[in-house]
Write a protein that holds these residues in place. Structure first.
Motif, mmCIF file in Angstrom:
data_model
loop_
_atom_site.group_PDB
_atom_site.id
_atom_site.type_symbol
_atom_site.label_atom_id
_atom_site.label_comp_id
_atom_site.label_asym_id
_atom_site.label_seq_id
_atom_site.Cartn_x
_atom_site.Cartn_y
_atom_site.Cartn_z
ATOM 1 N N GLY A 76 0.781 -1.226 0.000
ATOM 2 C CA GLY A 76 0.000 0.000 0.000
ATOM 3 C C GLY A 76 0.819 1.285 0.000
ATOM 4 O O GLY A 76 0.240 2.379 0.009
ATOM 5 N N SER A 118 2.920 4.158 -1.605
ATOM 6 C CA SER A 118 3.108 4.776 -2.921
ATOM 7 C C SER A 118 4.327 5.686 -2.899
ATOM 8 O O SER A 118 4.582 6.374 -1.905
ATOM 9 N N LYS A 133 4.490 10.719 8.632
ATOM 10 C CA LYS A 133 3.277 10.318 9.366
ATOM 11 C C LYS A 133 2.667 11.507 10.091
ATOM 12 O O LYS A 133 1.442 11.701 10.082
ATOM 13 N N ALA A 159 1.001 13.818 7.470
ATOM 14 C CA ALA A 159 0.412 13.049 6.375
ATOM 15 C C ALA A 159 -0.688 13.816 5.636
ATOM 16 O O ALA A 159 -0.718 13.849 4.402
ATOM 17 N N ASP A 160 -1.601 14.428 6.391
ATOM 18 C CA ASP A 160 -2.705 15.143 5.742
ATOM 19 C C ASP A 160 -2.177 16.306 4.910
ATOM 20 O O ASP A 160 -2.627 16.533 3.770
ATOM 21 N N ILE A 186 -0.348 12.115 2.093
ATOM 22 C CA ILE A 186 0.146 10.749 2.265
ATOM 23 C C ILE A 186 -0.866 9.936 3.072
ATOM 24 O O ILE A 186 -1.501 10.451 4.000
ATOM 25 N N ASP A 187 -1.007 8.666 2.718
ATOM 26 C CA ASP A 187 -1.827 7.741 3.505
ATOM 27 C C ASP A 187 -0.986 7.282 4.690
ATOM 28 O O ASP A 187 -0.109 6.422 4.555
ATOM 29 N N ALA A 188 -1.209 7.861 5.851
ATOM 30 C CA ALA A 188 -0.389 7.579 7.027
ATOM 31 C C ALA A 188 -0.421 6.102 7.406
ATOM 32 O O ALA A 188 0.591 5.538 7.832
ATOM 33 N N ALA A 189 -1.582 5.465 7.243
ATOM 34 C CA ALA A 189 -1.706 4.058 7.641
ATOM 35 C C ALA A 189 -0.776 3.157 6.835
ATOM 36 O O ALA A 189 -0.217 2.180 7.358
ATOM 37 N N SER A 190 -0.566 3.495 5.558
ATOM 38 C CA SER A 190 0.279 2.653 4.717
ATOM 39 C C SER A 190 1.745 2.684 5.141
ATOM 40 O O SER A 190 2.500 1.732 4.888
ATOM 41 N N THR A 230 5.750 11.810 -1.253
ATOM 42 C CA THR A 230 4.721 12.815 -1.505
ATOM 43 C C THR A 230 4.460 12.977 -2.995
ATOM 44 O O THR A 230 5.382 12.934 -3.808
#
Length: 307
Positions: free
Chosen positions: A91, A93, A172, A175-176, A180-184, A215
């Motif tokens: 997950g 990227s 992390k 992320a917002d 970025i998808d912090a969970a990934s 990013t």
């Protein structure tokens, strides 16, 4: 009556004549040498001896270390082993940046395993783009080539490890803001490869490179941006050595911007090459925001080093 054996008197005569000729040549040569010596004063021979002694001294191993601008490496690029910064994981990227982030280095000769002679030290002393210092000011007395290499390799490994940890933590935490998808990132595995470069001073640039790859934004804006500085677990950018030489290497390889640790400003001010703009940074957050501002063409007000 028995016949007497005949002797070749001509051969014996030729041999004697040859010996006499050789002796005569040696005698004439000796006479020329004596005349040559007699015609010159003792000062002539003292001068010749001094020149010979000087040549011998120049060829002896030197107790100095000389440093010059080293190669740069785009941390967003690749080396023989693959990407300089490789990020993998389920997950996760990564993205390409159209510009370059250059870590900078210093070439050091005279350290263990890279002996120089005094002639090289004299040449470096006369070269404004080189620095020279006693070896004991650079490496511990008695350090072997193997110990030296292990030290620089350990410093580089530590720098890469800190960059991975701090870069992921920053991504992390923001992320917002960064898209970025912090969970990934919980599954992210970071590997860094650089050929023939050692030491801890690339930490900040590795960290910026990692954030840039995570990013979607092209932070550099297509520009070539160089920099140097250690990075600690709290995201502080630390002082390094040889920054004047590193700025020369950055300018040589096309950089127009240089991110410099604030603690190095006394060495930066007044020594920035023409065509290169320095930016003073203290933390990773300052360095990242400076990178983004440079990429957007909004960097005129960024702080620079002053005396």
């Amino acid at each position: 009556m028995e016949a007497q054996p005949e002797h070749d008197d001509s051969a014996a005569s030729s041999s004697n004549s040859s010996k006499e000729t050789g002796q005569s040549r040696f005698s004439r040569a000796a006479q020329r040498v004596r005349r040559y010596l007699a015609a010159r004063s003792p000062r002539h021979f003292i001068g010749a001896f001094a020149v010979l002694l000087g040549v011998v001294i120049l060829l002896l191993p030197s107790p100095y270390v000389i440093e010059g601008p080293g190669p740069t490496q785009n941390v967003l690029g690749s080396v023989e082993d693959g990407a300089v910064i490789d990020v993998s994981g389920k997950g996760v990227s990564t993205y390409q940046d159209s510009g370059s982030l250059l870590l900078t280095t210093v070439n050091a000769s005279g350290v263990p395993g890279y002996t120089i002679i005094n002639a090289q030290a004299v040449w470096a002393w006369a070269n404004p783009k080189m620095e020279i210092m006693p070896r004991e000011a650079t490496v511990p007395v008695g350090q072997t080539a193997d110990e030296y290499q292990k030290t620089v390799d350990k410093d580089m490994a530590g720098s890469q490890s800190s960059a991975s940890e701090v870069g992921l933590a920053y991504a992390k935490a923001h992320a917002d803001e960064l898209g970025i998808d912090a969970a990934s990132l919980a599954h992210a595995k970071v590997t860094m490869h650089v050929d023939s470069i050692g030491g801890p001073s690339a930490g900040m640039m590795y960290t910026l490179g990692l954030i840039d790859k995570l990013t979607p934004e092209s932070e550099s804006g297509g520009k070539t941006i160089a920099g140097t500085g250690t990075i600690d677990k709290k995201g502080n950018v630390g002082k390094i050595g040889g920054i004047q030489l590193k700025m020369l290497g950055a300018k040589r390889d096309g950089a127009t911007w240089f991110l410099a640790p604030a603690d190095n400003c006394s060495e930066v001010a007044g020594h920035v090459p023409d065509g290169l703009r320095d930016v003073k940074v203290t933390t990773l957050d300052e360095a990242y925001r400076a990178l983004v501002a440079i990429g957007k063409g909004q960097a005129d007000d960024l702080p620079h080093c002053t005396a």
